[in-house]
Design a protein around this motif. Structure first.
Motif, short mmCIF file in Angstrom:
data_model
loop_
_atom_site.label_atom_id
_atom_site.label_comp_id
_atom_site.label_asym_id
_atom_site.label_seq_id
_atom_site.Cartn_x
_atom_site.Cartn_y
_atom_site.Cartn_z
N ARG A 49 -21.29 -9.11 13.82
CA ARG A 49 -20.67 -8.90 13.06
C ARG A 49 -19.30 -9.30 13.82
O ARG A 49 -18.50 -9.91 13.05
CB ARG A 49 -20.10 -7.43 12.74
CG ARG A 49 -19.18 -6.93 11.96
CD ARG A 49 -18.92 -5.36 11.64
NE ARG A 49 -18.86 -4.73 13.04
CZ ARG A 49 -17.48 -4.85 13.38
NH1 ARG A 49 -16.40 -5.47 13.02
NH2 ARG A 49 -17.36 -4.16 14.66
N ILE A 50 -19.09 -9.01 15.03
CA ILE A 50 -18.00 -9.71 15.69
C ILE A 50 -17.95 -11.19 15.91
O ILE A 50 -16.90 -11.81 15.61
CB ILE A 50 -17.94 -9.07 17.34
CG1 ILE A 50 -17.98 -7.62 17.25
CG2 ILE A 50 -16.73 -9.40 17.98
CD1 ILE A 50 -16.52 -7.17 16.71
N GLU A 51 -18.96 -11.80 16.13
CA GLU A 51 -19.02 -13.20 16.03
C GLU A 51 -18.62 -13.87 14.67
O GLU A 51 -17.97 -14.85 14.47
CB GLU A 51 -20.46 -13.75 16.46
CG GLU A 51 -20.37 -15.01 16.70
CD GLU A 51 -21.72 -16.01 17.34
OE1 GLU A 51 -21.64 -17.38 17.22
OE2 GLU A 51 -22.65 -15.08 17.66
N GLY A 52 -19.08 -13.04 13.69
CA GLY A 52 -18.78 -13.58 12.34
C GLY A 52 -17.33 -13.40 12.04
O GLY A 52 -16.64 -14.25 11.48
N GLU A 53 -16.61 -12.29 12.60
CA GLU A 53 -15.40 -12.22 12.64
C GLU A 53 -14.26 -13.27 13.36
O GLU A 53 -13.67 -13.86 12.90
CB GLU A 53 -14.76 -10.73 12.95
CG GLU A 53 -15.18 -9.93 12.07
CD GLU A 53 -14.60 -8.22 12.48
OE1 GLU A 53 -13.51 -8.37 12.95
OE2 GLU A 53 -15.15 -7.54 12.28
N VAL A 54 -15.19 -13.52 14.56
CA VAL A 54 -14.60 -14.62 15.25
C VAL A 54 -14.79 -16.05 14.68
O VAL A 54 -13.51 -16.76 14.66
CB VAL A 54 -15.03 -14.88 16.71
CG1 VAL A 54 -14.87 -15.97 17.54
CG2 VAL A 54 -14.92 -13.58 17.49
N ARG A 55 -15.69 -16.27 14.10
CA ARG A 55 -15.88 -17.78 13.32
C ARG A 55 -15.11 -17.56 12.10
O ARG A 55 -14.46 -18.77 11.75
CB ARG A 55 -17.15 -17.89 13.21
CG ARG A 55 -17.89 -18.25 14.39
CD ARG A 55 -19.34 -18.79 14.19
NE ARG A 55 -19.91 -19.01 15.42
CZ ARG A 55 -19.71 -19.92 16.27
NH1 ARG A 55 -19.04 -21.05 15.75
NH2 ARG A 55 -20.49 -20.37 17.37
N ALA A 56 -14.75 -16.50 11.36
CA ALA A 56 -13.96 -16.67 10.27
C ALA A 56 -12.43 -16.69 10.63
O ALA A 56 -11.84 -17.34 10.02
CB ALA A 56 -14.21 -15.15 9.55
N ALA A 57 -11.97 -16.06 11.79
CA ALA A 57 -10.80 -16.47 12.31
C ALA A 57 -10.47 -17.73 12.59
O ALA A 57 -9.60 -18.47 12.30
CB ALA A 57 -10.47 -15.58 13.50
N VAL B 261 -7.88 -15.31 16.60
CA VAL B 261 -8.84 -14.43 17.02
C VAL B 261 -8.34 -13.18 17.15
O VAL B 261 -8.64 -12.02 16.65
CB VAL B 261 -9.68 -15.23 17.79
CG1 VAL B 261 -10.91 -13.93 18.59
CG2 VAL B 261 -10.56 -16.29 17.53
N GLN C 85 -7.36 -11.31 14.37
CA GLN C 85 -8.42 -10.79 13.59
C GLN C 85 -9.01 -9.62 13.95
O GLN C 85 -9.47 -8.55 13.60
CB GLN C 85 -9.34 -11.96 13.61
CG GLN C 85 -10.70 -11.55 12.70
CD GLN C 85 -10.70 -11.61 11.23
OE1 GLN C 85 -9.81 -12.26 10.75
NE2 GLN C 85 -11.51 -11.02 10.48
N LEU C 86 -9.33 -9.68 15.54
CA LEU C 86 -9.98 -8.41 16.25
C LEU C 86 -8.95 -7.27 16.61
O LEU C 86 -9.65 -6.19 16.70
CB LEU C 86 -10.66 -9.10 17.20
CG LEU C 86 -12.04 -10.18 17.09
CD1 LEU C 86 -12.46 -10.49 18.45
CD2 LEU C 86 -12.67 -9.58 16.15
#
Length: 102
Positions: A5-13, A67, A70-71
């Motif tokens: 989930r975190i990697e998905g958020e990073v890539r979305a950002a 990022v 986002q996080l």
């Protein structure tokens, strides 16, 4: 599952960060070389389309900010530019390659 989930958020950002000269997402260009996630730490390595790209640091700073936003905390985000990496058009998404094809 949380790391995914975190990697998905990073890539979305990162997808929101464009190469200012090309107006294309750094993800779609294939400039994201790696994303490493450890407890409280995100390390991202980018490459540029040319090793001497004068705006590489600006792109890295923009990616780091995206990022972080986002996080939020408690994550530490570090973005490095690997100037030794060689980018090729094959790294870009097919839609990007098609848009720039002669």
């Amino acid at each position: 599952m949380i790391l995914g989930r975190i990697e998905g958020e990073v890539r979305a950002a990162l997808r929101q960060v464009d190469d200012p000269e090309l107006g294309v997402s750094i993800v779609d260009l294939g400039l994201v070389q790696s994303v490493a996630i450890a407890p409280g730490q995100i390390d991202i390595v980018l490459m540029m389309t040319t090793p001497t790209c004068p705006i590489g640091r600006l792109i890295a700073e923009t990616a780091e900010l995206a990022v972080r936003q986002q996080l939020g905390s408690p994550w530490t985000v570090r973005v490095a530019v690997d100037r030794a990496a060689v980018w090729t058009p094959e790294r870009a998404a097919p839609t990007v390659r098609a848009a720039f094809a002669p």
